[in-house]
Design a protein around this motif. Structure first.
Motif, PDB file in Angstrom:
ATOM      1  N   LYS A  38       0.530  -1.260   0.157  1.00 21.13           N
ATOM      2  CA  LYS A  38       0.136   0.001  -0.061  1.00 21.13           C
ATOM      3  C   LYS A  38       0.837   1.238  -0.104  1.00 21.13           C
ATOM      4  N   LEU A  39       2.245   1.441   0.651  1.00 29.54           N
ATOM      5  CA  LEU A  39       2.791   2.360   0.634  1.00 29.54           C
ATOM      6  C   LEU A  39       3.726   2.722  -0.555  1.00 29.54           C
ATOM      7  N   GLN A  40       3.892   3.967  -0.578  1.00 26.84           N
ATOM      8  CA  GLN A  40       4.790   4.203  -2.025  1.00 26.84           C
ATOM      9  C   GLN A  40       6.127   4.786  -1.213  1.00 26.84           C
ATOM     10  N   SER A  41       6.042   5.598  -0.079  1.00 25.69           N
ATOM     11  CA  SER A  41       7.279   6.100   0.502  1.00 25.69           C
ATOM     12  C   SER A  41       7.037   6.333   1.860  1.00 25.69           C
ATOM     13  N   VAL A  42       8.190   6.298   2.571  1.00 26.75           N
ATOM     14  CA  VAL A  42       8.166   6.706   4.107  1.00 26.75           C
ATOM     15  C   VAL A  42       9.366   7.658   4.065  1.00 26.75           C
ATOM     16  N   THR A  43       8.881   9.039   4.576  1.00 33.20           N
ATOM     17  CA  THR A  43      10.054  10.067   4.728  1.00 33.20           C
ATOM     18  C   THR A  43      10.083  10.910   6.091  1.00 33.20           C
ATOM     19  N   ALA A  44      11.121  11.499   6.527  1.00 31.28           N
ATOM     20  CA  ALA A  44      11.423  12.250   7.621  1.00 31.28           C
ATOM     21  C   ALA A  44      11.761  13.622   7.493  1.00 31.28           C
ATOM     22  N   PRO A  45      10.588  14.749   7.297  1.00 29.77           N
ATOM     23  CA  PRO A  45      10.891  15.955   6.915  1.00 29.77           C
ATOM     24  C   PRO A  45      11.648  16.475   8.038  1.00 29.77           C
ATOM     25  N   ASN A  46      11.646  15.993   9.262  1.00 24.50           N
ATOM     26  CA  ASN A  46      12.578  16.316  10.366  1.00 24.50           C
ATOM     27  C   ASN A  46      12.647  15.257  11.571  1.00 24.50           C
ATOM     28  N   ALA A  47      13.380  15.703  12.695  1.00 22.98           N
ATOM     29  CA  ALA A  47      13.491  14.546  13.671  1.00 22.98           C
ATOM     30  C   ALA A  47      12.333  14.021  14.321  1.00 22.98           C
ATOM     31  N   HIS A  48      11.235  14.652  14.195  1.00 24.12           N
ATOM     32  CA  HIS A  48       9.955  13.905  14.998  1.00 24.12           C
ATOM     33  C   HIS A  48       8.718  14.120  14.203  1.00 24.12           C
ATOM     34  N   THR A  49       8.823  14.039  13.013  1.00 23.75           N
ATOM     35  CA  THR A  49       7.783  13.893  11.669  1.00 23.75           C
ATOM     36  C   THR A  49       8.218  12.899  11.076  1.00 23.75           C
ATOM     37  N   VAL A  50       7.000  12.085  10.702  1.00 27.73           N
ATOM     38  CA  VAL A  50       6.953  10.991   9.727  1.00 27.73           C
ATOM     39  C   VAL A  50       6.017  11.155   8.700  1.00 27.73           C
ATOM     40  N   VAL A  51       6.109  10.978   7.438  1.00 27.71           N
ATOM     41  CA  VAL A  51       5.238  11.203   6.216  1.00 27.71           C
ATOM     42  C   VAL A  51       5.071   9.705   5.505  1.00 27.71           C
ATOM     43  N   PHE A  52       3.984   9.298   5.440  1.00 26.34           N
ATOM     44  CA  PHE A  52       3.625   7.966   4.815  1.00 26.34           C
ATOM     45  C   PHE A  52       2.907   8.331   3.646  1.00 26.34           C
ATOM     46  N   GLN A  53       3.209   8.018   2.633  1.00 31.82           N
ATOM     47  CA  GLN A  53       2.626   8.331   1.283  1.00 31.82           C
ATOM     48  C   GLN A  53       2.186   6.991   0.712  1.00 31.82           C
ATOM     49  N   PHE A  54       0.791   6.995   0.456  1.00 29.65           N
ATOM     50  CA  PHE A  54       0.207   5.676  -0.031  1.00 29.65           C
ATOM     51  C   PHE A  54       0.027   5.680  -1.467  1.00 29.65           C
ATOM     52  N   ASN A  55      -0.108   4.584  -2.098  1.00 29.36           N
ATOM     53  CA  ASN A  55      -0.199   4.558  -3.440  1.00 29.36           C
ATOM     54  C   ASN A  55      -1.693   4.934  -3.910  1.00 29.36           C
ATOM     55  N   GLN A  56      -2.491   4.661  -3.115  1.00 22.84           N
ATOM     56  CA  GLN A  56      -3.802   5.192  -3.470  1.00 22.84           C
ATOM     57  C   GLN A  56      -4.591   5.150  -1.939  1.00 22.84           C
TER      58      GLN A  56
END
Length: 546
Positions: A145-163
């Motif tokens: 389901k996931l497209q990517s997992v990134t960390a814009p800073n030390a205490h934030t995580v962004v999960f990008q889904f395919n749909q």
């Protein structure tokens, strides 16, 4: 014995409740908690008679030791399966955006691994990339389901889904996180036993042998040091030996099926209690590739021939009630019930025979119904051997079905063979579970969806899939409720599987040394000591008895 399924995630932003835990909060509570803990007794915990232990504390292993997931390693969030409570663990808030394709998580800023290293978003990104690089570890299929997992800073995580798939967020948010500084050096994480685990949880592993291991409270836990100073997990090799230890007060917390719990356990001490919370719908799953069971009339007749209250009393000793025909079970989910649908099944063997006769079935000289094409209505019910309550349930149902002209026998298989047969479609009828969560979507999706992970019956229906997709692609509660009501109607009218009982979670606990346990009147989380990571939440609520 019951299988524990996965939980689900309510749509929208989280209202987090971890701060409401008794004895929890900031690290400023540590001094008060430490004083209480110094005189508190160890908590003896035996989730089930597992036999001797292996030195396995790998959070990605399906055979790790109890407490690995929860006491040592933690997910970002936990969502109660017996109430609407949500608990922020490593995460403190989350929000959906981009039409439900982006999930942003804000992490706590005061968390450290038990070796003193700060916990940051890098650990979260590393963990998910570890699953991507080692698909055998990705047991929830998050990277489907996931497209990517990134960390814009030390205490934030962004999960990008395919749909858009809002409910799938639970599998992401309940993934256990490991420290990059340690696991990046492990060559084969799937086989790694992890005998010296380093986590973020409320406990540290202090000793281990095959017959007993211990956890001690983490003095630097970010929610405050737990008031239970030591948790001991002794090994038991049988139900009888564990029941004897429970009755004698040698075990303070367990979770197993006990036929006569009042005689065996609660009558032995006023401190002995149990709470068998309704957790899942247990039902008869028909193999829809079977030309007899693919006929609605046959499923309707089976449904009407089952005396559910009798099963609840005789097979389950009164611990479990008849399931709703809509397959909704949890009390706090009643707002989803379609008021136009029946709330209970009717036991009517006479009508069951009439339905078969109307469909062209006729009884032969042996009293067994035969289809218009000449097939005798002869079926088997598969059930795991040794699951004594289910074995009794199936024996009763076989008698009831045979009495109306559906010749029925019970086949008891070893658990592994049973699962393989169900997944391979090598069965007629099977007594089995559903995989529930904080909303009804997951039990229905897993059991009815064309891509559901427990759609063993082989149901594939456009109206069903459309309703499931409507729920998953929306964060609007009204849209989601309508989708659930559509699915309830399909359950009642089409019987893709046959709900039988509200399956319970077994748990027995003692108030001799600690108070604050979940109860029917205060169901903040399940008390089942094998439903991880819920035991972590329970222990954070416990207070030594003065």
């Amino acid at each position: 014995m019951k299988r524990i399924g996965k939980t689900t995630l309510a749509a929208g932003s989280a209202v987090l409740m971890m701060g409401a835990l008794a004895g929890c909060g900031s690290s400023s509570n540590a001094s008060t908690t430490s004083a209480a803990s110094s005189t508190a007794q160890p908590l003896i915990m035996a989730p089930a008679p597992y036999g001797s232990y292996t030195d396995n504390f790998n959070p990605f292993s399906t055979s790790n030791n109890p407490g690995t997931d929860g006491f040592i390693y933690e997910p970002l969030f936990y969502f109660s399966t017996v109430s609407s409570n949500q608990y922020g663990l490593l995460g403190q808030s989350y929000q959906w955006s981009n039409g439900g394709k982006t999930l942003t998580v804000d992490l706590r800023t005061n968390v450290k691994w038990t070796n003193g290293t700060p916990f940051t978003s890098k650990d979260v990104v590393f963990t998910f990339n570890l699953l991507k690089q080692n698909p055998a570890l990705d047991t929830s299929g998050v990277w489907t389901k996931l497209q990517s997992v990134t960390a814009p800073n030390a205490h934030t995580v962004v999960f990008q889904f395919n749909q858009t798939d809002v409910p799938f967020g639970v599998y992401v948010l309940e993934t256990y996180i490991v420290p990059e500084s340690i696991w990046s050096k492990i060559s084969d994480p799937a086989k790694y036993m992890n005998s010296q685990p380093v986590g973020t949880g409320p406990y540290l592993l202090s000793s281990f042998n095959a017959e007993d291991y211990k956890f001690t409270a983490n003095p630097h836990y970010y929610l405050g040091k737990p008031k239970v100073p030591v948790i001991e997990v002794p090994a038991y090799d049988s139900n009888n030996s564990l029941n004897e230890a429970l009755a004698a007060g040698q075990v303070g917390w367990s979770g197993q099926f006990i036929p006569d719990i009042k005689g065996v356990y609660t009558s032995k001490s006023p401190n002995n209690h149990y709470w068998f919370a309704p957790y899942e719908v247990v039902g008869l799953f028909p193999n829809l590739k079977n030309p007899l069971l693919s006929q609605l009339a046959v499923r309707q007749a089976i449904n009407l021939a089952i005396n559910r209250p009798e099963l609840g009393q005789k097979g389950e000793y009164g611990y479990e009630k008849a399931a709703s025909p809509t397959a909704l079970v949890l009390p706090f989910q009643k707002s989803y019930l379609n008021p136009s649908l029946p709330v209970s099944e009717t036991y009517n063997p006479t009508k069951a025979e009439q339905i078969l006769e109307k469909a062209g079935f006729k009884k032969n000289a042996s009293g067994v119904f035969v289809s218009p094409s000449g097939q005798p209505l002869s079926l088997t019910i598969q059930v795991p051997a040794g699951w004594s309550d289910w074995d009794a349930d199936c024996a009763i149902m076989a008698q009831e079905l045979s009495a109306i002209g559906i010749q029925t026998t019970v086949t008891q298989d070893a658990y592994g063979e049973y699962v393989a047969n169900l997944q391979g479609g090598k069965y007629d009828l099977a007594m089995s579970w559903t995989n529930p969560g904080p909303t009804p979507y997951y039990a229905l999706y897993n059991s009815l969806g064309s891509t559901g992970d427990w759609n063993i019956e082989g149901w594939n229906n456009a109206a069903t899939n459309n309703a499931l997709n409507a729920y998953a692609s929306s964060t609007n509660p009204a849209v989601q409720k309508q989708a659930i009501e559509t699915l309830e109607g399909i359950m009642v009218n089409d019987l893709p599987f046959i709900p039988v009982l509200d399956g319970a979670l077994w748990d027995e606990y003692s108030t001799a040394n600690y108070t604050g346990w979940p109860t029917q009147s205060d169901p903040y989380v399940t008390n089942a000591p094998y439903s991880w990571p819920a035991p972590e939440i329970v222990v954070e609520h416990l207070t030594p008895k003065s």
